[in-house]
Write an enzyme that holds these catalytic residues in place. Structure first.
Site, PDB file in Angstrom:
ATOM      1  N   ASP A 259      -0.692 -18.102   2.969  1.00 20.66           N
ATOM      2  CA  ASP A 259      -1.788 -19.021   2.629  1.00 20.66           C
ATOM      3  C   ASP A 259      -1.951 -20.080   3.722  1.00 20.66           C
ATOM      4  OD1 ASP A 259       0.750 -19.496   1.635  1.00 20.66           O
ATOM      5  OD2 ASP A 259       0.110 -20.548  -0.157  1.00 20.66           O
TER       6      ASP A 259
ATOM      7  N   ASP B  76      -9.143  -9.342   9.092  1.00 22.81           N
ATOM      8  CA  ASP B  76     -10.596  -9.490   8.910  1.00 22.81           C
ATOM      9  C   ASP B  76     -11.008 -10.925   9.230  1.00 22.81           C
ATOM     10  OD1 ASP B  76     -10.956  -6.864   8.020  1.00 22.81           O
ATOM     11  OD2 ASP B  76     -12.419  -7.484   6.504  1.00 22.81           O
TER      12      ASP B  76
ATOM     13  N   LYS C  11       5.620 -14.543   2.282  1.00 23.19           N
ATOM     14  CA  LYS C  11       5.255 -15.201   1.022  1.00 23.19           C
ATOM     15  C   LYS C  11       6.526 -15.325   0.198  1.00 23.19           C
ATOM     16  CE  LYS C  11       2.416 -17.123  -1.732  1.00 23.19           C
ATOM     17  NZ  LYS C  11       2.016 -18.513  -1.425  1.00 23.19           N
TER      18      LYS C  11
ATOM     19  N   TYR D  27       0.823  -1.213   0.000  1.00 27.73           N
ATOM     20  CA  TYR D  27       0.000   0.000   0.000  1.00 27.73           C
ATOM     21  C   TYR D  27       0.858   1.265   0.000  1.00 27.73           C
ATOM     22  CZ  TYR D  27      -3.776  -3.210   1.483  1.00 27.73           C
ATOM     23  OH  TYR D  27      -4.682  -4.243   1.578  1.00 27.73           O
TER      24      TYR D  27
ATOM     25  N   ASP E 201      -3.894  -6.971   6.488  1.00 27.82           N
ATOM     26  CA  ASP E 201      -5.216  -6.398   6.226  1.00 27.82           C
ATOM     27  C   ASP E 201      -6.221  -7.547   6.074  1.00 27.82           C
ATOM     28  OD1 ASP E 201      -7.261  -4.714   5.557  1.00 27.82           O
ATOM     29  OD2 ASP E 201      -6.458  -4.088   3.623  1.00 27.82           O
TER      30      ASP E 201
END
Ligand SMILES: NC(=O)c1ccc[n+]([C@@H]2O[C@H](COP(=O)([O-])OP(=O)(O)OC[C@H]3O[C@@H](n4cnc5c(N)ncnc54)[C@H](O)[C@@H]3O)[C@@H](O)[C@H]2O)c1
Length: 358
Positions: free
Chosen positions: A222, A250, A189, A138, A246
Site C-alpha cells: 500500500d 499497471d 504485506k 495466482y 500485477d
C-alpha cells in the site's frame, strides 16, 4: 547466421494489430543487422478458435511450442467469454507449463511521452519490476463448494514455497546488480499476512547476503503505491508477488504515460523452456479494429525478446528507433498524438532502415 524460431500468438482484440506491427519491425531489424534470421510461425490460438473448437491450445500444442526459441504473444480476452476462462485457457498454461517464473516489467518515460506526474520526465522514472510468476496468489489453488446455496464457500489459496520465493529473490537481486543504481525494493504485506509474506521477507534478507553490492529496502504494497507517485526517483528495481506486481505494474505503466507502451517478458531463467514476451496490456475492446492501438509496447516487448535471445545490438537499435519516433511526436492517441498504428510502425521501420542507431 543464426536463425531463431519465434512462435507468434497474436490471439485477441488488438493483439493481432500490435503483433503484426512488431513482426514488421523485427523483419526490418533482422535485415539491417544481417547477423540473424527469424523463422516465425503464427498460431491461431485465441478466443475465436475456442468458440469454434472448444479449446485454446490443441492437443500436443504445448509440446510443439517447446521447440520455439521464444514466444511473441499479443493478448487474450473476449467480451463474450469470462476472463478466467481465457486467461487459464491460453496464457497461464504457457507461463506455468514452461516454468516462466520471472516476469520482468521495465518501465521508463520515453522521450516525447508525457507522464501524468507533474514533475517527472525521462530519467525520473526508470524502474524494473520483477514479478513472481509461478505461484503466490495466482497458483490456482482453491475451490468452490455448495454452489448456488446460501452456504456456498469459495477459497483462493496463495501458495508461497521456499524454492519459489528464493529463486525469484535471487533473480531480482541479480537483476538489480546489473543496473547502474543497484538498488532493490522488496514489496511485501507482512504486517497483515503473517505466514507467506513473513517467509517472503525472511528469504529476501537471506538472499541479500549473497549480493553485498546491492542496496535494498522493504515497502508495504500500500505504501509502495504512494512512493511510486510521490518519490519515483527513489525506486530502481522492485520485486513483488504475482498479485502485487500485477497491480503495481499497471500503475507503473500509467505513470510512464500509457499501458500502450509497457512491455513484459515471462522468463524461464533456466532456459529449459522458451520464454514468452508480450505487451502488458490486454485485448482493449474499446479500440479493437480502429487502427489506433499503440504498437510501442509490442516493439519494446520485441526488444526484450531479442535481448533474451542474445541479440543485444538489435534490441538496442530497436529501442533507439522507438525513442526517435516518440521524440519526433509520432504518437498514438493514448499518449496524446494523432498517429495510427500503421503510421507509428512505418516511422519505426523507416528509422530502423535509415538512421544511424548505434
Ligand atoms: N496478458 C493478457 O493477455 C491480458 C492482460 C490484461 C487484460 N487482458 C484481457 O483483456 C481484456 C480487456 O481488459 P482491460 O480492459 O482490463 O485491459 P486492457 O489492457 O485491454 O485495456 C485497458 C485500457 O487501456 C487501453 N489500452 C490498452 N492497450 C493499449 C494500446 N496498445 N494502445 C492504446 N490503448 C491501449 C484500452 O483501450 C483500455 O482503455 C479482458 O478480457 C482481460 O481479461 C488480457
Amino acid at each position: 547466421m543464426k536463425t531463431y524460431r519465434i512462435a507468434a500468438i497474436p490471439a485477441d482484440g488488438i493483439g493481432p494489430e500490435v503483433i503484426a506491427a512488431g513482426l514488421e519491425a523485427l523483419d526490418a531489424l533482422a535485415a539491417r543487422d544481417g547477423g540473424f534470421k527469424l523463422d516465425v510461425v503464427t498460431y491461431d490460438w485465441g478466443s475465436e478458435t475456442y468458440k469454434k473448437k472448444g479449446y485454446f491450445i490443441p492437443d500436443g500444442g504445448l509440446d510443439e511450442l517447446k521447440r520455439a526459441d521464444a514466444i511473441y504473444f499479443g493478448a487474450v480476452g473476449a467480451p463474450d467469454i469470462p476472463d478466467h476462462v481465457t486467461l487459464w485457457g491460453l496464457r497461464l498454461p504457457i507461463c506455468q507449463g514452461f516454468d516462466q517464473y520471472a516476469n520482468i516489467r521495465p518501465t521508463r518515460i520515453l522521450p516525447g511521452v508525457v507522464s501524468p506526474l507533474r514533475d517527472a520526465g525521462p530519467g525520473d522514472l526508470d524502474w524494473l519490476i520483477v514479478r513472481e510468476n509461478s505461484e503466490g496468489e495466482y497458483a490456482g489453488h482453491g475451490g468452490r463448494a455448495h454452489r448456488g446455496l446460501p452456504e456456498e464457500v469459495a477459497t483462493e489459496v496463495a501458495i508461497f514455497t521456499r524454492v519459489g520465493v528464493e529463486r525469484i529473490m535471487r533473480y531480482a537481486f541479480a537483476s538489480a546488480q546489473k543496473r547502474p543504481r543497484k538498488h532493490l525494493t522488496v514489496v511485501t504485506k507482512s504486517n497483515a499476512q503473517k505466514f507467506g509474506m513473513v517467509m517472503w521477507d525472511e528469504i529476501a534478507a537471506e538472499v541479500s547476503a549473497d549480493f553485498p553490492d546491492v542496496t535494498w529496502d522493504k515497502e508495504l504494497v500500500d505504501a509502495m503505491t504512494m512512493r511510486m507517485v510521490r518519490k519515483p526517483r527513489s525506486i530502481d528495481t522492485v520485486v513483488a508477488t504475482n498479485l502485487h506486481a500485477d497491480i503495481l505494474s499497471d500503475l507503473a505503466a500509467a505513470l510512464a504515460g500509457s499501458l500502450g507502451v509497457a512491455p513484459t517478458g515471462n522468463v524461464d531463467p533456466s532456459r529449459r523452456y522458451p520464454s514468452m514476451f508480450e505487451p502488458i496490456h490486454g485485448s482493449a475492446f474499446d479500440i479493437t479494429g480502429k487502427g489506433i492501438a499503440n504498437p510501442v509496447a509490442s516493439f519494446w516487448t520485441a526488444a526484450l525478446m531479442l535481448e533474451h535471445l542474445g541479440e543485444a545490438r538489435a534490441a538496442s537499435a530497436l529501442m533507439v528507433a522507438v525513442e526517435q519516433v516518440c521524440a519526433a511526436g509520432v504518437l498514438t492517441p493514448d499518449i496524446g498524438g494523432t498517429a495510427t498504428t500503421v503510421e507509428v510502425t512505418r516511422a519505426v521501420v523507416e528509422a530502423i532502415r535509415g538512421a544511424n542507431l548505434g
